[in-house]
Design a protein around this motif. Sequence first.
Motif, PDB file in Angstrom:
ATOM      1  N   MET A 180       2.263   5.189  -1.440  1.00 17.13           N
ATOM      2  CA  MET A 180       2.614   5.314  -0.172  1.00 17.13           C
ATOM      3  C   MET A 180       1.508   5.345   0.630  1.00 17.13           C
ATOM      4  O   MET A 180       1.484   4.593   1.781  1.00 17.13           O
ATOM      5  N   ARG A 181       0.380   5.837   0.280  1.00 17.49           N
ATOM      6  CA  ARG A 181      -0.859   5.903   0.751  1.00 17.49           C
ATOM      7  C   ARG A 181      -1.562   4.489   1.342  1.00 17.49           C
ATOM      8  O   ARG A 181      -1.849   4.158   2.191  1.00 17.49           O
ATOM      9  N   ASP A 182      -1.563   3.797   0.104  1.00 17.23           N
ATOM     10  CA  ASP A 182      -2.066   2.404   0.056  1.00 17.23           C
ATOM     11  C   ASP A 182      -1.024   1.563   1.192  1.00 17.23           C
ATOM     12  O   ASP A 182      -1.617   0.652   1.609  1.00 17.23           O
ATOM     13  N   MET A 183       0.085   1.905   0.994  1.00 16.56           N
ATOM     14  CA  MET A 183       1.043   1.113   1.927  1.00 16.56           C
ATOM     15  C   MET A 183       0.967   1.603   3.349  1.00 16.56           C
ATOM     16  O   MET A 183       0.710   0.455   4.478  1.00 16.56           O
ATOM     17  N   ASP A 184       0.497   2.723   3.625  1.00 18.98           N
ATOM     18  CA  ASP A 184       0.474   3.301   4.979  1.00 18.98           C
ATOM     19  C   ASP A 184      -1.116   2.683   5.429  1.00 18.98           C
ATOM     20  O   ASP A 184      -1.116   2.306   6.728  1.00 18.98           O
ATOM     21  N   GLU A 185      -2.116   2.471   4.441  1.00 21.00           N
ATOM     22  CA  GLU A 185      -3.214   1.682   4.886  1.00 21.00           C
ATOM     23  C   GLU A 185      -2.916   0.372   5.358  1.00 21.00           C
ATOM     24  O   GLU A 185      -3.654  -0.104   6.176  1.00 21.00           O
ATOM     25  N   LEU A 186      -2.256  -0.461   4.581  1.00 22.15           N
ATOM     26  CA  LEU A 186      -2.061  -1.813   4.781  1.00 22.15           C
ATOM     27  C   LEU A 186      -1.258  -2.024   6.219  1.00 22.15           C
ATOM     28  O   LEU A 186      -1.542  -2.764   6.989  1.00 22.15           O
ATOM     29  N   LEU A 187      -0.191  -1.018   6.411  1.00 24.36           N
ATOM     30  CA  LEU A 187       0.384  -0.996   7.634  1.00 24.36           C
ATOM     31  C   LEU A 187      -0.725  -0.616   8.776  1.00 24.36           C
ATOM     32  O   LEU A 187      -0.466  -1.340   9.921  1.00 24.36           O
ATOM     33  N   LYS A 188      -1.605   0.282   8.647  1.00 28.70           N
ATOM     34  CA  LYS A 188      -2.566   0.481   9.846  1.00 28.70           C
ATOM     35  C   LYS A 188      -3.305  -0.739  10.033  1.00 28.70           C
ATOM     36  O   LYS A 188      -3.685  -1.008  11.075  1.00 28.70           O
ATOM     37  N   GLU A 189      -3.690  -1.459   8.822  1.00 27.83           N
ATOM     38  CA  GLU A 189      -4.532  -2.580   9.166  1.00 27.83           C
ATOM     39  C   GLU A 189      -3.692  -3.743  10.169  1.00 27.83           C
ATOM     40  O   GLU A 189      -4.204  -4.611  10.574  1.00 27.83           O
ATOM     41  N   LEU A 190      -2.504  -3.954   9.925  1.00 27.06           N
ATOM     42  CA  LEU A 190      -1.589  -4.824  10.412  1.00 27.06           C
ATOM     43  C   LEU A 190      -1.615  -4.292  11.839  1.00 27.06           C
ATOM     44  O   LEU A 190      -1.447  -4.614  12.731  1.00 27.06           O
TER      45      LEU A 190
END
Length: 105
Positions: free
Chosen positions: A95-105
């Motif tokens: 979930m943290r990894d997905m949150d970081e990916l979403l922030k980058e987008l």
Amino acid sequence: EAHEADRLIFQRSADSRQYDQDKWAKLRRQLEAHNLQLEEALRETSKLYDAEREGRSKDKAEFEAQRESWDSKLNSENWARQCSENQLKEGMRAMRDMDELLKEL
């Protein structure tokens, strides 16, 4: 008459010895009978203690088997808990990894 008196004295003496021998023989028989009773009581007590010891041994074996069962169950529960904790950690990391990916987008 002196001969008769000697014979009577000897007879009384012999009767007295016979009485003492009979008395001691009776006491010896009583003691032997009592000894046999004590030996039988000792054998019975020994059998009871053996049976009690055997019962305790069986109880101990049953307890050990139950304890091993409890230990096995506890180990299984601990393993399941550790697996769940690891899955939770992996899920949180994902979930943290997905949150970081979403922030980058």
